[in-house]
Design a protein around this motif. Structure first.
Motif, PDB file in Angstrom:
ATOM      1  N   LEU A   6       6.335   1.245   5.141  1.00  0.00           N
ATOM      2  CA  LEU A   6       6.352   0.019   4.337  1.00  0.00           C
ATOM      3  C   LEU A   6       7.727  -0.633   4.365  1.00  0.00           C
ATOM      4  O   LEU A   6       7.834  -1.853   4.263  1.00  0.00           O
ATOM      5  CB  LEU A   6       5.952   0.340   2.896  1.00  0.00           C
ATOM      6  N   GLU A  77       1.344  -6.888  -4.131  1.00  0.00           N
ATOM      7  CA  GLU A  77       0.493  -5.994  -4.914  1.00  0.00           C
ATOM      8  C   GLU A  77       1.105  -4.600  -5.003  1.00  0.00           C
ATOM      9  O   GLU A  77       1.045  -3.948  -6.047  1.00  0.00           O
ATOM     10  CB  GLU A  77      -0.899  -5.911  -4.285  1.00  0.00           C
ATOM     11  N   VAL A  78       1.704  -4.133  -3.909  1.00  0.00           N
ATOM     12  CA  VAL A  78       2.355  -2.819  -3.931  1.00  0.00           C
ATOM     13  C   VAL A  78       3.510  -2.818  -4.925  1.00  0.00           C
ATOM     14  O   VAL A  78       3.647  -1.912  -5.760  1.00  0.00           O
ATOM     15  CB  VAL A  78       2.858  -2.433  -2.525  1.00  0.00           C
TER      16      VAL A  78
END
Length: 302
Positions: A6, A77-78
């Motif tokens: 990520l 959203e993460v």
């Protein structure tokens, strides 16, 4: 794809939004070289070039732009989901990014921000003031402040600041002595007007006047046009023309005698601004705290 970090996706998103390695590095608190390494590794993993880089510019490729459009909401959203963990700490933290009109930044927002930060010392706020009509969420902001006619219908809107505002018209006493007192909005056709220009527009925005249910639209013309209120007010005080804008911006000059209100029967009143943000399950902790703070604040003219 299973081991795609990520952090590399986040690095790409930051660089693509800022269009600059250095600017993105400052935002992230890391070195530009580390972001460059992350981007290189990501492009190697995907086998696709995502950003075109020269010594002067950084721009997304077609593939990079498509990835950015899909990736930014997902990473948001993460971050929001992780932000929910703040409720298990001593209080909300993180960075709140706001995009607001310049009138908001100049008038009531500073007081709200200062009170909010005093109450939430772990939160950081970044405020960008501009009058361009952009998609604030696509540009990486958590929320924006806009007026009724600029609100997207799929957003959540919360009232913020004064609930009623007014547009007024003014000129300097010297100008009115030289050019005469306008008695009707149509008289402005024969006057020099000071024009506010939005960055997103190439032509002057018509002035709207209201009286007893009657509405008139006048397209102003004159020597001065600007997107900076300091230039506009300065020109009006210097006697270069008539200006029309938010009452709050002109009243200090009116009270000092440097400007005089005119056409007072034709004041345009409208509803105040709204804080707006996307409807989603996970809100960043800083945004949630700010929304709760705004809802609890007393507002003028409810």
């Amino acid at each position: 794809m299973d081991d795609l970090p990520l952090s590399e996706l986040d690095a790409f998103t930051a660089i693509a939004r800022e269009r600059s390695f250095r600017a993105a590095a400052r935002k992230r608190g890391v070195s530009a070289s580390s972001l460059s390494d992350s981007l290189r590794r990501l492009e190697e993993r995907l086998g696709v070039r995502l950003l075109n880089r020269t010594t002067r510019s950084v721009t997304p490729t077609e593939a990079g732009q498509r990835l950015l459009e899909r990736l930014a909401p997902a990473l948001g959203e993460v971050a929001s989901a992780l932000g929910q963990l703040d409720s298990f700490r001593d209080g909300p933290s993180g960075t709140l990014r706001l995009n607001v009109p310049t009138i908001v930044a100049r008038t009531f927002l500073p007081g709200i921000v200062n009170r909010f930060l005093t109450a939430h010392p772990k939160v950081r706020i970044e405020v960008i003031a501009e009058d361009s009509f952009i998609d604030v969420l696509a540009a990486g902001y958590d929320a924006g402040i806009r007026y009724d006619e600029r609100l997207e219908r799929d957003m959540i809107a919360v009232p913020i600041g004064p609930r009623r505002q007014r547009y007024v018209t003014a000129a300097s006493p010297d100008y009115l002595e030289r050019r005469g007192m306008p008695r009707h909005p149509r008289d402005l056709i024969d006057h020099d007007c000071i024009i506010h220009r939005f960055l997103s527009g190439t032509s002057a925005t018509p002035w709207e006047f209201d009286r007893n249910g009657e509405t008139l639209m006048i397209t102003p013309t004159g020597q001065v046009s600007a997107n900076a209120i300091e230039i506009e007010v300065g020109a009006a005080v210097a006697g270069l023309g008539v200006m029309r804008t938010f009452e709050e911006l002109l009243m200090p000059e009116v009270e000092a005698g440097r400007l005089q209100l005119i056409l007072e029967e034709w004041v345009t009143e409208f509803s105040g601004p709204f804080l707006y943000y996307a409807s989603r399950r996970h809100m960043p902790a800083a945004l949630r705290a700010f929304v709760d703070f705004i809802k609890a604040e007393p507002q003028k003219g409810r």
